[in-house]
Design a protein around this motif. Structure first.
Motif, PDB file in Angstrom:
ATOM      1  N   LEU A   1      -5.758   1.883   6.918  1.00 34.38           N
ATOM      2  CA  LEU A   1      -5.536   2.775   5.775  1.00 34.38           C
ATOM      3  C   LEU A   1      -4.352   3.694   6.018  1.00 34.38           C
TER       4      LEU A   1
ATOM      5  N   GLN B   1      -1.478   1.791   4.867  1.00 36.05           N
ATOM      6  CA  GLN B   1      -1.495   1.709   3.409  1.00 36.05           C
ATOM      7  C   GLN B   1      -0.985   3.020   2.801  1.00 36.05           C
TER       8      GLN B   1
ATOM      9  N   ASN C   1      -6.231   3.665  -6.938  1.00 35.14           N
ATOM     10  CA  ASN C   1      -6.087   3.543  -5.484  1.00 35.14           C
ATOM     11  C   ASN C   1      -6.578   4.762  -4.687  1.00 35.14           C
TER      12      ASN C   1
ATOM     13  N   PRO D   1      -6.756  -4.655  -3.899  1.00 32.45           N
ATOM     14  CA  PRO D   1      -7.106  -3.616  -2.928  1.00 32.45           C
ATOM     15  C   PRO D   1      -7.373  -2.260  -3.593  1.00 32.45           C
ATOM     16  N   SER D   2      -6.593  -1.936  -4.608  1.00 35.02           N
ATOM     17  CA  SER D   2      -6.811  -0.682  -5.324  1.00 35.02           C
ATOM     18  C   SER D   2      -8.117  -0.741  -6.118  1.00 35.02           C
TER      19      SER D   2
ATOM     20  N   ILE E   1      -7.751   5.817  -1.802  1.00 34.32           N
ATOM     21  CA  ILE E   1      -8.045   5.252  -0.484  1.00 34.32           C
ATOM     22  C   ILE E   1      -8.905   6.161   0.393  1.00 34.32           C
TER      23      ILE E   1
END
Lengths: 390, 66
Positions: B15, B18, A328, A266-267, A330
């Motif tokens: 997100l 996360q 990461n 995911p990162s 995001i």
């Protein structure tokens, strides 16, 4: 005292810059967060904070007059999901929100993982052209199924979607209107599709047709919506997979990290998008006089948000030009931000994570022997990539 | 500090969870649960709450002053 407007004579859509835009982006970031582009007649937003703010302020910086840089393209886009505002835009988003959300995609999880694993396993130990064999094949399988079509439709769809992103470019680029294809062809094809009734029940395409039957959207809206998800869902994800192969070939240490720790997938996904965003920019129109970090923008001015440049802004991401799969990031901007933020990002994430997991399982090392870039006004990908998955 | 959740914009991308799992949780249906629900965010959770709000790519989360 208002900041003087920085200006640049860089042509962001010239062959040289499209081939490698990142040095030009760095130059623009040095000039400021809002730079007047002399050759294009628009303001560029190359930095992270300003890009996010402009995208977030959708009432000042509107999409309803088109999000490209040429008048013809912008006029013909108006009213589509990408180029609409307010209540109508929210209504279009709502039509397929359920089908395209992670919740709605849950039923496809196993299929996506199985197909990714099958594809990568079949490529392991082989030398091949990653553009058709790896990058195009997988998203086409998944997106066509989601829309309600079959894999047999892939060649036609890829052909029709091919030049769509060029049409967002500036008038001055020969690439913008240079495609040999009929720009309306994809809408005609979608119209025939809608009329045919062959979209699978319960699919995204079927949901769109239902919304039209229920009177929620007009017929042209239904066609445009199907086209939007087809076009939006293909070249972007295809390019992300190309960049994945390229980056792991060029940074074997990072691929080894992923092999050792698959939980980094995911990162790695968001770092790949940050470092090598597939889609580089979209524009907005200033609906009223505005200001970005002291730079005054007159009502009616075009503003080009440079997602890929914002993603390399060192004031946001320390050591921004280093590809680090453990970073990461995001909040990276390859999917945009705000009400127009990419609605397909849940699907893109599922697809790419499945591929990354499969690569960590089946591939020891990625080699890139040769590659030729595909020069497109918005999408930064390849025509061909001679790759070995060892 | 209270979290405002725009249900129409939310697509369950996750997100927020996360970024700040102590404050945001998505259930199996993709529905968002904010701890502690309708009450104020506890001072020790404020930083996490802000991170989660910032992380939402669709700007479906915001902060309201109480």
């Amino acid at each position: 005292m208002p900041a003087p407007t920085s200006a640049s004579s860089i042509d962001l859509f010239s062959d040289d810059v499209l081939r490698d835009p990142y040095p030009s982006y760095a130059e623009l970031r040095k000039l400021g967060s809002c730079v007047w582009m002399e050759k294009g007649g628009y303001y560029a937003i190359p930095t992270f904070d300003a890009a996010r703010r402009v995208l977030g302020d959708h009432r000042t910086f509107i999409s309803g007059e088109g999000v490209g840089l040429n008048q013809l393209g912008n006029q013909s886009q108006r009213g589509t999901i990408i180029a609409s505002d307010g209540e109508y835009h929210a209504r279009l988003r709502a039509v397929v929100a359920e089908q395209v959300s992670p919740r709605g995609l849950r039923s496809m999880t196993e299929e996506i993982q199985a197909k990714a694993d099958g594809l990568v396993a079949s490529l392991a130990g082989r030398r091949f052209d990653a553009v058709p064999e790896f990058s195009r094949r997988f998203p086409a399988m998944i997106v066509l199924n989601l829309i309600g079509l079959t894999e047999d439709d892939a060649p036609a769809v890829l052909e029709l979607a091919n030049d769509s992103f060029n049409r967002f470019g500036p008038e001055t680029s020969p690439r913008t209107f240079g495609s040999l294809g009929d720009p309306l062809a994809v809408f005609k094809w979608a119209g025939e599709l809608v009329a045919s009734g062959r979209l699978r029940r319960g699919s995204l395409g079927d949901a769109v047709i239902q919304a039209h039957r229920d009177g929620r959207i007009p017929a042209e809206g239904a066609c445009a919506l199907i086209v939007a998800y087809l076009v939006g869902g293909l070249d972007t994800t295809i390019t992300a997979l190309q960049q994945t192969a390229r980056l792991f070939a060029e940074h074997p240490g990072e691929f080894e990290k992923l092999r050792q720790t698959p939980a980094l997938a995911p990162s790695a996904f968001v770092e790949i998008l940050r470092y090598a965003a597939p889609l580089h920019c979209f524009s907005r129109l200033a609906a009223q006089d505005a200001e970005v970090d002291g730079v005054k923008i007159a009502r009616g001015a075009r503003v080009l948000v440079l997602f890929a440049s914002a993603n390399r802004d060192a004031s946001k991401y320390p050591d921004a030009d280093r590809f680090d799969i453990a970073r990461n990031p995001i909040d990276q901007l390859a999917f945009g931000y705000g009400v127009h933020g990419c609605p397909g990002q849940g699907l893109a994430r599922m697809e790419v994570l499945a591929i990354l997991t499969a690569m960590a399982r089946h591939v020891k090392r990625v080699e890139l022997h040769a590659a030729r870039r595909w020069l497109n006004n918005l999408i930064h990908g390849y025509e061909t990539m001679d790759v070995t998955f060892n | 500090m209270k979290i405002v959740h725009d249900h129409a914009r939310c697509q369950g991308f996750g997100l927020c969870q996360q970024a700040a799992p102590s404050v945001f949780r998505l259930d199996n249906d993709g529905g968002l649960h904010v701890k502690p629900g309708d009450s104020d965010i506890a001072p020790q959770d404020e930083e996490a709450a802000l991170a989660g709000v910032h992380a939402c790519p669709l700007a479906a989360l915001s902060i309201a002053d109480t």
